[in-house]
Enzyme design. Structure first.
Site, PDB file in Angstrom:
ATOM      1  N   CYS A  96       0.849  -1.190   0.000  1.00 29.84           N
ATOM      2  CA  CYS A  96       0.000   0.000   0.000  1.00 29.84           C
ATOM      3  C   CYS A  96       0.884   1.238   0.000  1.00 29.84           C
ATOM      4  CB  CYS A  96      -0.881  -0.022   1.245  1.00 29.84           C
ATOM      5  SG  CYS A  96      -1.975   1.394   1.375  1.00 29.84           S
ATOM      6  N   HIS A 138      -8.894  -4.005  -2.088  1.00 33.22           N
ATOM      7  CA  HIS A 138      -7.982  -3.191  -1.268  1.00 33.22           C
ATOM      8  C   HIS A 138      -8.428  -1.723  -1.273  1.00 33.22           C
ATOM      9  CE1 HIS A 138      -3.733  -2.099   0.072  1.00 33.22           C
ATOM     10  NE2 HIS A 138      -4.202  -0.934  -0.348  1.00 33.22           N
ATOM     11  N   GLU A 139      -8.780  -1.217  -2.464  1.00 29.83           N
ATOM     12  CA  GLU A 139      -9.181   0.196  -2.555  1.00 29.83           C
ATOM     13  C   GLU A 139     -10.533   0.433  -1.884  1.00 29.83           C
ATOM     14  OE1 GLU A 139      -6.885   2.137  -3.209  1.00 29.83           O
ATOM     15  OE2 GLU A 139      -5.585   0.643  -4.133  1.00 29.83           O
ATOM     16  N   HIS A 142     -10.106   0.921   1.732  1.00 32.64           N
ATOM     17  CA  HIS A 142      -9.679   2.276   2.111  1.00 32.64           C
ATOM     18  C   HIS A 142     -10.881   3.182   2.340  1.00 32.64           C
ATOM     19  CE1 HIS A 142      -5.337   2.458   1.942  1.00 32.64           C
ATOM     20  NE2 HIS A 142      -5.280   1.896   0.753  1.00 32.64           N
TER      21      HIS A 142
HETATM   22 ZN   LIG Z   1      -3.643   1.024  -0.090  1.00 33.68          ZN
END
Ligand SMILES: [Zn+2]
Length: 165
Positions: A96, A138-139, A142
């Site tokens: 990341c 993953h995004e 966030h």
């Molecule tokens: Zn990330």
């Protein structure tokens, strides 16, 4: 062109980001900033708005040419993304931009369907797999204030990042 500073995991806003109501000039500028910042960051395959200090549900992803990529939709910017379905969880290493010194083993769906809004206000549905599916999950994490550090696949899943030369 506007390259933003990517905030670290110590600085990042952990509150869930907010949906956009419509694709206005603010969203278009945000999309441009995400892409510019991603392009300016070597090896970056995705960036979420909270990583550039904007608590809005938006991200950019581009896994083109990555060795773990199977299905690939090229460069994407999505607003208000939602996971529709996922299956076949697999554990693999990920990194990341906000955690530059570490990588971690995280379990994600291998096969994924998501929906969101594109920069022209259009509804976009994406069915994908492998590395693109991982990057999208993953995004989206966030946008919920979650980092891979919050999803480590158990003891021994955290690694010092190798320095590539
Ligand atoms: Zn990330």
């Amino acid at each position: 062109m506007s390259v933003k500073r990517v905030v670290t995991h110590q600085e990042i806003d952990k509150k869930p980001a907010l949906d956009v109501q419509s694709i206005d000039n603010f969203c278009l500028t945000l999309a441009r900033d995400l892409l510019d910042t991603m392009h300016a960051s070597p090896g970056c395959v995705g960036l979420a708005a909270p990583q550039i200090g904007v608590s809005v549900r938006a991200f950019s992803v581009n896994v083109t040419g990555h060795k773990k990529t199977k299905t690939c939709h090229g460069e994407l910017v999505l607003f208000n993304p939602k996971i529709l379905s996922g299956d076949a969880p697999v554990t693999a290493r990920e990194g990341c931009m906000s955690v530059p010194e570490l990588t971690g083993d995280v379990t994600r769906f291998e096969n994924l369907a998501i929906a969101g809004i594109g920069i022209n206000g259009e509804e976009i549905k994406i069915e994908t797999d492998a590395f693109e599916a991982r990057a999208l999950q993953h995004e989206i994490d966030h946008l919920d204030g979650l980092l891979f550090l919050d999803r480590l696949a158990g003891p021994g899943a955290l690694h010092i990042r190798k320095v590539y030369k």
